[in-house]
Design a protein around this motif. Structure first.
Motif, PDB file in Angstrom:
ATOM      1  N   GLU A 628       0.718  -1.321   0.368  1.00 39.82           N
ATOM      2  CA  GLU A 628      -0.044   0.077  -0.206  1.00 39.82           C
ATOM      3  C   GLU A 628       0.885   1.990   0.147  1.00 39.82           C
ATOM      4  N   GLY A 629       1.783   1.029   0.707  1.00 42.95           N
ATOM      5  CA  GLY A 629       2.954   2.425   0.814  1.00 42.95           C
ATOM      6  C   GLY A 629       3.385   2.918  -0.804  1.00 42.95           C
ATOM      7  N   VAL A 630       3.032   2.618  -1.385  1.00 45.08           N
ATOM      8  CA  VAL A 630       4.326   2.770  -2.393  1.00 45.08           C
ATOM      9  C   VAL A 630       3.381   3.283  -3.413  1.00 45.08           C
ATOM     10  N   GLU A 631       3.063   3.993  -4.396  1.00 45.19           N
ATOM     11  CA  GLU A 631       2.473   5.068  -5.753  1.00 45.19           C
ATOM     12  C   GLU A 631       2.531   3.375  -6.926  1.00 45.19           C
ATOM     13  N   LEU A 632       2.110   3.729  -7.702  1.00 41.48           N
ATOM     14  CA  LEU A 632       2.979   3.733  -8.761  1.00 41.48           C
ATOM     15  C   LEU A 632       2.011   4.731 -10.190  1.00 41.48           C
ATOM     16  N   ALA A 633       2.799   5.277 -11.007  1.00 44.86           N
ATOM     17  CA  ALA A 633       2.728   5.709 -12.126  1.00 44.86           C
ATOM     18  C   ALA A 633       3.232   5.232 -13.285  1.00 44.86           C
ATOM     19  N   ILE A 634       3.004   4.920 -14.618  1.00 41.60           N
ATOM     20  CA  ILE A 634       3.132   4.783 -15.763  1.00 41.60           C
ATOM     21  C   ILE A 634       3.334   6.363 -16.815  1.00 41.60           C
ATOM     22  N   ARG A 635       4.030   6.081 -17.345  1.00 40.39           N
ATOM     23  CA  ARG A 635       4.211   6.736 -18.461  1.00 40.39           C
ATOM     24  C   ARG A 635       4.746   5.927 -19.111  1.00 40.39           C
ATOM     25  N   GLU A 636       4.014   6.679 -20.521  1.00 41.17           N
ATOM     26  CA  GLU A 636       4.236   5.971 -21.967  1.00 41.17           C
ATOM     27  C   GLU A 636       4.172   6.638 -23.421  1.00 41.17           C
ATOM     28  N   HIS A 637       5.541   6.237 -23.554  1.00 41.62           N
ATOM     29  CA  HIS A 637       5.520   6.864 -25.459  1.00 41.62           C
ATOM     30  C   HIS A 637       4.101   6.826 -26.660  1.00 41.62           C
ATOM     31  N   HIS A 638       3.708   7.076 -27.231  1.00 42.10           N
ATOM     32  CA  HIS A 638       2.265   6.987 -27.826  1.00 42.10           C
ATOM     33  C   HIS A 638       2.887   6.318 -29.287  1.00 42.10           C
ATOM     34  N   SER A 639       4.248   6.610 -29.284  1.00 41.88           N
ATOM     35  CA  SER A 639       4.970   6.322 -30.720  1.00 41.88           C
ATOM     36  C   SER A 639       5.289   5.293 -30.918  1.00 41.88           C
ATOM     37  N   ASN A 640       6.095   4.228 -29.974  1.00 44.18           N
ATOM     38  CA  ASN A 640       7.108   3.342 -30.054  1.00 44.18           C
ATOM     39  C   ASN A 640       6.164   2.306 -28.914  1.00 44.18           C
ATOM     40  N   GLY A 641       5.123   2.172 -27.976  1.00 45.46           N
ATOM     41  CA  GLY A 641       4.638   2.329 -26.423  1.00 45.46           C
ATOM     42  C   GLY A 641       5.360   1.689 -26.234  1.00 45.46           C
ATOM     43  N   ASN A 642       6.759   2.301 -25.909  1.00 47.47           N
ATOM     44  CA  ASN A 642       7.785   2.450 -24.283  1.00 47.47           C
ATOM     45  C   ASN A 642       7.153   2.711 -23.314  1.00 47.47           C
ATOM     46  N   LYS A 643       7.535   2.268 -22.072  1.00 54.88           N
ATOM     47  CA  LYS A 643       6.713   1.867 -20.683  1.00 54.88           C
ATOM     48  C   LYS A 643       7.349   2.186 -19.532  1.00 54.88           C
ATOM     49  N   PHE A 644       7.250   3.474 -18.888  1.00 58.11           N
ATOM     50  CA  PHE A 644       8.211   3.497 -17.668  1.00 58.11           C
ATOM     51  C   PHE A 644       7.175   3.024 -16.186  1.00 58.11           C
ATOM     52  N   ALA A 645       7.338   2.368 -15.415  1.00 62.67           N
ATOM     53  CA  ALA A 645       6.758   2.301 -14.002  1.00 62.67           C
ATOM     54  C   ALA A 645       7.114   2.971 -13.232  1.00 62.67           C
ATOM     55  N   PHE A 646       6.880   4.243 -12.702  1.00 64.36           N
ATOM     56  CA  PHE A 646       8.084   4.792 -11.218  1.00 64.36           C
ATOM     57  C   PHE A 646       6.967   4.208  -9.907  1.00 64.36           C
ATOM     58  N   LEU A 647       8.125   4.304  -9.612  1.00 64.86           N
ATOM     59  CA  LEU A 647       7.481   3.092  -7.919  1.00 64.86           C
ATOM     60  C   LEU A 647       8.119   3.896  -6.872  1.00 64.86           C
ATOM     61  N   LEU A 648       7.003   4.542  -6.000  1.00 63.35           N
ATOM     62  CA  LEU A 648       7.555   5.666  -5.264  1.00 63.35           C
ATOM     63  C   LEU A 648       6.757   5.282  -3.623  1.00 63.35           C
ATOM     64  N   ASN A 649       7.610   5.360  -3.357  1.00 67.32           N
ATOM     65  CA  ASN A 649       8.179   4.918  -1.687  1.00 67.32           C
ATOM     66  C   ASN A 649       7.539   5.883  -0.576  1.00 67.32           C
ATOM     67  N   TYR A 650       6.026   6.592  -0.030  1.00 68.04           N
ATOM     68  CA  TYR A 650       6.498   7.425   1.152  1.00 68.04           C
ATOM     69  C   TYR A 650       6.704   6.820   2.039  1.00 68.04           C
ATOM     70  N   ALA A 651       6.225   5.376   2.537  1.00 65.50           N
ATOM     71  CA  ALA A 651       6.445   5.024   3.801  1.00 65.50           C
ATOM     72  C   ALA A 651       8.080   4.980   4.275  1.00 65.50           C
ATOM     73  N   HIS A 652       7.319   5.657   5.796  1.00 64.62           N
ATOM     74  CA  HIS A 652       9.147   5.954   6.948  1.00 64.62           C
ATOM     75  C   HIS A 652       9.511   4.636   6.794  1.00 64.62           C
ATOM     76  N   ASP A 653       9.201   3.858   6.521  1.00 61.05           N
ATOM     77  CA  ASP A 653       9.604   2.155   6.843  1.00 61.05           C
ATOM     78  C   ASP A 653      10.362   1.304   5.412  1.00 61.05           C
ATOM     79  N   ILE A 654      11.152  -0.166   5.427  1.00 57.64           N
ATOM     80  CA  ILE A 654      11.267  -0.736   4.209  1.00 57.64           C
ATOM     81  C   ILE A 654       9.897  -0.676   3.815  1.00 57.64           C
ATOM     82  N   GLN A 655       9.285  -1.031   2.415  1.00 55.02           N
ATOM     83  CA  GLN A 655       8.589  -2.130   1.933  1.00 55.02           C
ATOM     84  C   GLN A 655       9.153  -2.837   0.919  1.00 55.02           C
ATOM     85  N   THR A 656       8.277  -3.869   0.843  1.00 48.87           N
ATOM     86  CA  THR A 656       9.136  -5.240   0.123  1.00 48.87           C
ATOM     87  C   THR A 656       7.889  -5.132  -0.854  1.00 48.87           C
TER      88      THR A 656
END
Length: 690
Positions: A628-656
């Motif tokens: 739960e503590g990790v945000e997922l955001a995805i950016r995609e190039h519409h020209s070639n379909g290349n995608k990038f998943a950004f994983l952001l840990n807002y928690a103040h402790d280690i997330q698995t």
């Protein structure tokens, strides 16, 4: 729509800072720019508060200070964004021309001593603003280091209402252009009520102090539309000058503040939109309710900026603790949070980013609005963290430039309901609560979501790209918008509405038909009764027949529904009070799609139950499991379909995290697979299969 004179995009990610050479001894400048370059910075913003430097007295112009600073920046390969300095008029101007000052609703003038104390409609202020912008544009139009312009600074920040004599006069002109006659104006404002009918244009004003502080609501709605158009006209005055005098330099402005249609402003005046990102605001002003998202909720603000410009600039990114001497006392970002918030902005569409500020001011109101460097100018952890970010973006940042955020769900908003709801307590307070509830529920399930503003120009194609639209409480519902939403549903889309929907027209007057007005047929229901939940009443209980949700509390309001269409299906009923057993949630099939009407204010629990009913799944389910503590955001190039998943840990402790297949993290250059421990405030940017 405004056409870009030049492309603001480059083949590298431009990282930089806001810089104020007028605040520092000149012997510091060269070293500042050298250290910026060593950190990987390539751009600065300057001059947005420096009118008296350029024009120390009326009609006398000097450019030497900034000429020297800009030349030194160029020597280090650093580009410059110049701000037009109209957010802070000089003392000589406000003293000689007090008519340029803004006023409170009771007519009290704001005085020199802070900023944003002027009004947009003073003829002399417009004239003097045009002159300083013209002189600056002509002087810097060919400077090789100057790449673009920021108009003013944070239009409508600090104050977003305007009651000077010039504003009252301009409002009458605006109303005449909109309505044409007093007869039409009186009808739109419902002026027959309480004998408010106007018989001469000289009687018409912006709202003024009234008993019980309760102005005519239709007048108040038009007032906010006028405030917005005034700000846009002021921006356009400047952008037209810049485009004519400096056609090779781009034009933007920053912020996203109240009573300003940022979409219209961008279309009519800018090449792209810029935003100021301060996630720590969400930690000192958290969303109400249990388990606030804190700095993670800032992603909701960024999603609104992204709707204005899918790719935008963050002109001010928080780098240190923030605050004025008398307010906004934000704590210091913890180690790693500056980097986290940087990638939060990038994940949501930023293709250029500047930190506020290079060095903390040693004087003035913002002595506690800390920048990357402290007053002493010695190395600190924020400088070191900025260097890490600079190295990463120089190495891999170009890969996602031009890609856009990808979401199948959008939360709908509009300016009219936003502005009408400021006064109307029967729907206004509900929208923020419901939007927060939906955003929390989607975030914690790792389902990316857009904010989408519904406007008169919105097309069915813009809506059809979303599988689900959530429009929590659109009380103001023009028939044209209702028809657009019906087309979306009939074409296969899913629309979710909440209580208090559809009962007002564009003037803010109530339709003389059963709620939810023009949405009734699409939803297959009518509201047979309704009640606001008082402060000493219990929230309505809602018994769900779907999603295995059991009984969940509603919030704030109860629209008691009656099914009017054979295609409609009751998914939940009220389980308390005199309306127990009556429909609370109805689903109606319409064409190829579905409309849902929920009779209360959404909570995170009810939004979660509907997410289950809708069958929404995280795109991460294809390749991993995220806490739960990790945000997922995805950016995609519409020209070639290349995608990038950004994983952001807002928690103040280690997330698995668990990855079902090997993926490459661009920031570390390593492969992640299986169980992965993510440190507090850490970031992963993963390459996904096309």
């Amino acid at each position: 729509m405004a056409q870009a004179n030049c492309d603001w995009k480059t083949d590298r990610f431009c990282l930089g800072a806001c810089y104020y050479p007028e605040h520092w001894p000149e012997e510091l400048w060269a070293d500042d720019f050298r250290r910026m370059r060593e950190l990987g910075f390539s751009i600065v913003r300057m001059a947005e508060f420096a009118w008296s430097i350029f024009e120390p007295e009326e009609g006398r112009f000097e450019f030497g200070l900034f000429d020297r600073a800009i030349d030194l920046a160029r020597e280090q390969g650093i580009q410059v964004i110049l701000g037009t300095p109209t957010a802070t008029p000089p003392a000589w101007l406000t003293s000689k021309y007090p008519e340029v000052l803004n006023a409170k609703q009771d007519g009290t003038l704001y005085r020199h001593g802070q900023r944003r104390h002027y009004n947009y409609n003073s003829p002399v202020y417009r004239e003097l603003s045009a002159r300083i912008v013209t002189r600056m544009a002509e002087h810097y139009k060919d400077h090789p280091a100057v790449v673009g312009w920021q108009i003013d600074n944070e239009l409508n920040c600090e104050v977003n209402v305007f009651y000077s004599d010039a504003d009252h006069a301009a409002f009458r002109v605006w109303l005449r252009e909109k309505y044409g006659s007093l007869e039409v104006l009186n009808r739109a404002w419902g002026a027959v009520f309480w004998n408010q009918t106007y018989t001469d244009w000289s009687q018409v004003h912006l709202t003024r102090p009234t008993p019980s502080d309760s102005p005519n609501p239709h007048q108040a709605l038009d007032e906010k539309r006028f405030f917005s158009d005034s700000a846009i006209a002021f921006a356009k005055l400047q952008s037209d000058i810049l485009r004519d005098a400096a056609p090779r330099q781009w034009v933007t402005t920053n912020g996203m503040f109240g009573h300003l249609d940022s979409h219209k402003m961008t279309e009519e005046t800018l090449d792209f939109f810029s935003y100021d990102s301060y996630p720590n605001f969400s930690t000192i002003y958290p969303d109400k309710g249990e388990r606030p998202l804190l700095d993670r909720k800032w992603s909701l603000n960024l999603s609104a900026a992204r709707d204005v410009s899918p790719n935008f600039c963050v002109m001010e990114q928080q780098s240190g603790p923030g605050g004025w001497v008398n307010m906004m006392d934000m704590p210091s970002p913890k180690p790693g949070q500056m980097r986290l918030w940087t990638y939060q902005s990038i994940a949501h569409g930023a293709d250029m980013l500047l930190y506020f500020r290079w060095r903390t001011a040693a004087m003035g109101t913002e002595i506690y609005w800390h920048g990357i460097n402290d007053y002493h100018n010695q190395p600190n952890r924020r400088v070191a963290e900025a260097g890490i970010i600079g190295e990463e973006l120089a190495r891999v940042g170009a890969q996602w430039l031009g890609s856009t955020f990808r979401a199948e769900v959008a939360i709908l908003k509009d300016y009219d309901n936003e502005w009408d709801g400021e006064l109307d307590k029967w729907h206004g307070p509900f929208t923020g609560r419901s939007v927060s509830a939906w955003f929390k529920a989607l975030q914690r399930r790792h389902i990316p979501v857009d904010t989408k503003y519904v406007r008169a120009s919105t097309t069915i194609e813009e809506l059809a790209k979303y599988r689900v639209l959530v429009y929590p409480h659109p009380a103001v519902m023009p028939k044209e918008t209702a028809a657009l939403l019906k087309r979306y549903v009939e074409g296969g889309g899913t629309l979710v509405l909440g209580c208090r929907s559809g009962y007002k027209d564009a003037a803010g007057q109530c339709y003389m038909q059963p709620f939810p007005g023009p949405l009734s047929g699409m939803c297959g229901i009518q509201v047979e009764d309704f009640t606001l939940i008082g402060p000493y009443q219990q929230a309505p209980q809602v018994k769900w027949n779907a999603a295995g949700a059991g009984t969940l509390p509603g919030d704030g309001f109860a629209d008691i529904l009656r099914v009017t269409a054979e295609s409609a299906e009751i998914l939940a009923v009220y389980a308390s009070d005199y309306y127990a057993g009556k429909p609370a949630l109805v689903r109606n099939r319409q064409g190829e799609g579905t409309a849902y009407y929920y009779g209360s204010v959404f909570t995170e629990e009810s939004a979660g139950a509907l997410i289950k009913v809708l069958g929404l799944q995280s795109p991460a389910s294809e390749w991993g499991e995220l806490p739960e503590g990790v945000e997922l955001a995805i950016r995609e190039h519409h020209s070639n379909g290349n995608k990038f998943a950004f994983l952001l840990n807002y928690a103040h402790d280690i997330q698995t995290l668990t990855f079902r297949k090997p993926l490459r993290d661009l920031l570390s250059g390593t492969e992640v697979h299986g169980s992965v421990a993510m440190k507090p405030f850490d970031v992963l940017v993963l390459e996904l299969d096309s």
